[in-house]
Design a protein around this motif. Structure first.
Motif, PDB file in Angstrom:
ATOM      1  N   LEU A 261       0.825  -1.169  -0.002  1.00  0.00           N
ATOM      2  CA  LEU A 261       0.073   0.002   0.187  1.00  0.00           C
ATOM      3  C   LEU A 261       0.775   1.291   0.001  1.00  0.00           C
ATOM      4  O   LEU A 261       1.783   1.344   0.722  1.00  0.00           O
ATOM      5  N   PHE A 263       0.809   5.616  -0.137  1.00  0.00           N
ATOM      6  CA  PHE A 263      -0.122   6.696  -0.110  1.00  0.00           C
ATOM      7  C   PHE A 263       0.471   8.036  -0.687  1.00  0.00           C
ATOM      8  O   PHE A 263       1.943   8.064  -0.083  1.00  0.00           O
ATOM      9  N   SER A 280       3.700  -0.943  -6.547  1.00  0.00           N
ATOM     10  CA  SER A 280       2.830  -1.083  -5.555  1.00  0.00           C
ATOM     11  C   SER A 280       1.578  -1.635  -5.685  1.00  0.00           C
ATOM     12  O   SER A 280       0.999  -1.587  -6.734  1.00  0.00           O
ATOM     13  N   LYS A 281       1.179  -2.476  -4.788  1.00  0.00           N
ATOM     14  CA  LYS A 281      -0.166  -3.195  -5.093  1.00  0.00           C
ATOM     15  C   LYS A 281      -1.418  -2.201  -4.974  1.00  0.00           C
ATOM     16  O   LYS A 281      -2.042  -2.424  -5.766  1.00  0.00           O
ATOM     17  N   VAL A 282      -1.462  -1.551  -3.958  1.00  0.00           N
ATOM     18  CA  VAL A 282      -2.503  -0.532  -4.067  1.00  0.00           C
ATOM     19  C   VAL A 282      -2.015   0.917  -3.856  1.00  0.00           C
ATOM     20  O   VAL A 282      -1.105   1.129  -3.021  1.00  0.00           O
ATOM     21  N   ILE A 283      -2.401   1.747  -4.663  1.00  0.00           N
ATOM     22  CA  ILE A 283      -1.816   3.148  -4.469  1.00  0.00           C
ATOM     23  C   ILE A 283      -3.228   4.175  -4.126  1.00  0.00           C
ATOM     24  O   ILE A 283      -4.336   4.058  -4.844  1.00  0.00           O
ATOM     25  N   VAL A 284      -2.930   4.781  -3.172  1.00  0.00           N
ATOM     26  CA  VAL A 284      -4.236   5.938  -2.679  1.00  0.00           C
ATOM     27  C   VAL A 284      -3.450   7.262  -3.019  1.00  0.00           C
ATOM     28  O   VAL A 284      -2.355   7.612  -2.673  1.00  0.00           O
ATOM     29  N   PHE A 295      -3.544  10.109 -10.404  1.00  0.00           N
ATOM     30  CA  PHE A 295      -4.917   9.363 -10.490  1.00  0.00           C
ATOM     31  C   PHE A 295      -4.826   8.462 -11.391  1.00  0.00           C
ATOM     32  O   PHE A 295      -5.844   7.555 -11.448  1.00  0.00           O
ATOM     33  N   ALA A 297      -2.357   6.288 -11.985  1.00  0.00           N
ATOM     34  CA  ALA A 297      -1.919   5.070 -11.284  1.00  0.00           C
ATOM     35  C   ALA A 297      -2.600   4.471 -10.048  1.00  0.00           C
ATOM     36  O   ALA A 297      -2.305   3.564  -9.684  1.00  0.00           O
ATOM     37  N   ALA A 298      -3.474   5.500  -9.449  1.00  0.00           N
ATOM     38  CA  ALA A 298      -4.006   5.181  -8.204  1.00  0.00           C
ATOM     39  C   ALA A 298      -5.070   4.047  -8.374  1.00  0.00           C
ATOM     40  O   ALA A 298      -5.598   4.088  -9.306  1.00  0.00           O
ATOM     41  N   ASP A 299      -5.361   3.393  -7.199  1.00  0.00           N
ATOM     42  CA  ASP A 299      -6.659   2.656  -7.103  1.00  0.00           C
ATOM     43  C   ASP A 299      -7.800   3.427  -6.247  1.00  0.00           C
ATOM     44  O   ASP A 299      -8.674   3.103  -6.557  1.00  0.00           O
ATOM     45  N   TYR A 300      -7.281   4.289  -5.439  1.00  0.00           N
ATOM     46  CA  TYR A 300      -8.295   5.052  -4.812  1.00  0.00           C
ATOM     47  C   TYR A 300      -7.967   6.437  -4.608  1.00  0.00           C
ATOM     48  O   TYR A 300      -6.628   6.662  -4.499  1.00  0.00           O
ATOM     49  N   GLY A 301      -8.638   7.258  -4.994  1.00  0.00           N
ATOM     50  CA  GLY A 301      -8.195   8.871  -4.934  1.00  0.00           C
ATOM     51  C   GLY A 301      -9.200   9.656  -4.349  1.00  0.00           C
ATOM     52  O   GLY A 301     -10.323   9.465  -4.201  1.00  0.00           O
ATOM     53  N   ILE A 302      -8.657  10.973  -3.941  1.00  0.00           N
ATOM     54  CA  ILE A 302      -9.489  11.851  -3.560  1.00  0.00           C
ATOM     55  C   ILE A 302      -8.924  13.385  -4.115  1.00  0.00           C
ATOM     56  O   ILE A 302      -7.604  13.523  -4.062  1.00  0.00           O
ATOM     57  N   VAL A 303      -9.752  14.000  -4.718  1.00  0.00           N
ATOM     58  CA  VAL A 303      -9.353  15.304  -5.240  1.00  0.00           C
ATOM     59  C   VAL A 303      -9.765  16.272  -4.143  1.00  0.00           C
ATOM     60  O   VAL A 303     -10.938  16.714  -3.777  1.00  0.00           O
TER      61      VAL A 303
END
Lengths: 322, 245
Positions: A261, A263, A280-284, A295, A297-303
């Motif tokens: 993971l 961040f 990385s397996k999971v990217i936030v 975004f 490359a990411a799996d979860y994102g917040i703008v």
């Protein structure tokens, strides 16, 4: 014939990556219908050495010689090549870390073996040996074959799993043919990092970029790292500005990491940065710019604003842990 | 002290990576070529040490075809005194190290970047040290010269060390060796045109590895977007959906 794996120790102890490495070597040995010999250099107690058997080493060669404490590349290479020859090794496996990268090329020359560095998979074939490895700094994979009988590999950690179920290994002491003249390195000073998780070991990494605005704003990242037992990292502008030290820089010209993971906080995700973290397996990702390449490359994102999001992360992690 | 800096000619770090010939070769069309970023750091440190008086001369060397000469000229513009190009294609680390061993034995210190950003071999520096029977040290993040002795900062897994080491030696360097790579000034670029760039014929060398084919990483699924005020939901998703914390 055998597969030999060099298992580095840290103050007489092995790490998860050592066991992953032995598990990986054992899987190669199985394909070759042979066994794994682990080579340990340094003062490691027998019960610690025996753990290597749990992960598949049939035999452990142990070298206790304080002269190797300096990690002299020339002397270590000579000792490892000697052990590989004594064991008639068909494959010699190193970790793709600082020491493995330093030693494996020298050993490959001594053994007239082809070297494939940064392998991520079990062999695609064993006659000839062919493996997949990362190329173009994470932007592609290459299949590479060796044109020699023996292969030397450096293995990218976090690419295989721990496989238990081995048995008690035969532990033998080994005396490599090295002379005092082979040791050219004198260690003046060693600074061990204590009290924080090393980036290369970390399963979770908290990383800050230019969006953090100043080195003084790292409190929230440190708190997240403490709560999750995570490592701290940063993007290149952050280390160039001196907000954080250069050994935290991840990216194409810094460290290349592959945690479970990652961040990315206030990091736009320039292609050079993604090269260092895209495995990385999971990217936030948290970034104020919706168009930021991170975004993709990411799996979860917040703008949004990192300074509003990080306190919420800290709170949620505390609730999860409670 | 005579210093040799190994220079790899690599695609610019922003290059979009594509392949040709049924994914068997890197597509070089439209690519800008640069000094490998870690080699550039090594060269910059060598120039600093020369300015400080502890290095007498800096040679840069590359194994490659004529197309790589522009990159060697850049290295001369940064501050190397002369350049050597071994005139053959670089396809395998051992073959490259064999070519370099034929020209490198008279140097006191050889500097190489920790890896090249194209094939990420992390191999040539260590192989060259072995072929020449030189000392070597890798993951170098600091370098000083005192007489014939090197003072080296090296990263180990778990910390760092200060070492002393005798020459001849190969130092394989990474980030930290210098603050920033040096950009050639106009005067340097003008002078570089007149500096010697010697082309030497290759020796016989075997390729011990071959690249069979390439592939791009699988495309990622779309990023799941969460609103700023619901940030806590991400931690829940990481715990329950992705199962990574």
């Amino acid at each position: 014939m055998s597969v030999i794996v060099y298992t580095e120790n840290w103050d007489g102890k092995f790490k998860k990556l050592s066991f992953e490495l032995v598990s990986y070597a054992a899987a190669i040995a199985k394909e070759l219908d042979t066994t794994v010999t682990a080579l340990s250099i340094g003062n490691v107690a027998d019960d610690e050495l025996a753990q290597l058997g749990t992960y598949g080493a049939a035999k452990v060669l142990s070298v206790s010689d304080d002269r190797f404490n300096s990690l002299d590349n020339k002397a270590l290479s000579k000792a490892i090549a000697h052990a590989a020859q004594a064991e008639a090794a068909k494959a010699v496996v190193f970790s793709h870390n600082n020491l493995g990268k330093a030693i494996a090329p020298r050993v490959s020359v001594k053994l007239n073996a082809g070297l494939i560095s940064g392998v991520t998979t079990l062999p695609v074939s064993v006659a000839p040996f062919a493996f997949k490895k990362k190329a173009f700094t994470g932007k592609a994979f290459a299949q590479v074959q060796v044109n020699t009988d023996v292969v030397v590999l450096t293995f990218s950690q976090n690419s295989y799993e721990l496989v238990e179920g081995g048995s008690t290994p035969a532990i033998e002491s080994f005396n490599p043919q090295v002379e005092d003249a082979d040791f050219a390195t004198t260690v003046q000073e060693t600074n061990k990092v204590t009290g924080k998780v090393l980036l290369t070991d970390a399963e979770v990494v908290i990383s800050g970029g230019r969006g953090m605005k100043s080195g003084d704003n790292w409190g929230g990242l440190e708190e997240m790292a403490d709560l999750l037992g995570a490592g701290l990292a940063c993007s290149r502008p952050v280390s160039d500005e001196g907000w954080r030290s250069h050994d935290e820089h991840v990216g194409q010209t810094g460290k290349i990491i592959a945690p479970n993971l990652y961040f990315a906080l206030g990091i736009s995700g320039a292609i050079q940065h993604l090269g260092g973290v895209s495995s990385s397996k999971v990217i936030v990702a948290v970034n104020k710019d919706a168009e930021a390449p991170i975004f993709e490359a990411a799996d979860y994102g917040i703008v949004g604003d990192v300074f509003k999001v990080i306190p919420q992360f800290v709170e949620a992690i505390k609730e999860m842990k409670a | 002290m005579k210093v040799l800096v190994l220079i790899s000619n690599v695609p610019d770090t922003t290059t979009k990576i594509r392949f040709t010939g049924d994914n068997t070769a890197f597509d070089e069309s439209g690519v800008q070529w640069i000094i490998n970023p870690w080699d550039e750091l090594a060269l910059t440190r060598a120039v600093e040490l020369k300015e400080a008086g502890s290095v007498q001369s800096i040679t840069v060397a590359n194994v490659g075809t004529k197309a790589t000469e522009a990159t060697l000229r850049k290295a001369l513009a940064v501050g190397a005194d002369d350049a050597i190009r071994v005139d053959t294609e670089a396809n395998d680390a051992f073959a490259v190290a064999t070519q370099l061993a034929a020209i490198a034995k008279d140097y006191d210190l050889i500097l190489a970047g920790i890896e090249a950003s194209d094939y990420n071999g992390a191999a040539v520096g260590g192989m060259l040290a072995e072929l020449l029977d030189f000392n070597s040290v890798s993951a170098v993040s600091g370098l000083q010269i005192e007489g014939d002795t090197l003072q080296v900062n090296r990263d180990i897994d778990g910390g760092s060390q200060l070492l002393s080491m005798s020459t001849p030696a190969v130092a394989i360097v990474q980030k930290g060796i210098t603050k920033e790579p040096r950009i050639p000034a106009m005067r340097g670029i003008m002078m570089a045109r007149k500096k010697p760039l010697n082309v030497v014929a290759p020796v016989g060398a075997d390729d011990r590895t071959s690249f069979v084919n390439f592939e791009l990483p699988p495309a990622k699924a779309a990023c799941k977007m969460i609103d700023e005020e619901n940030a806590k939901e991400i931690i829940t998703l990481l715990h329950e959906e992705a199962k990574v914390i």
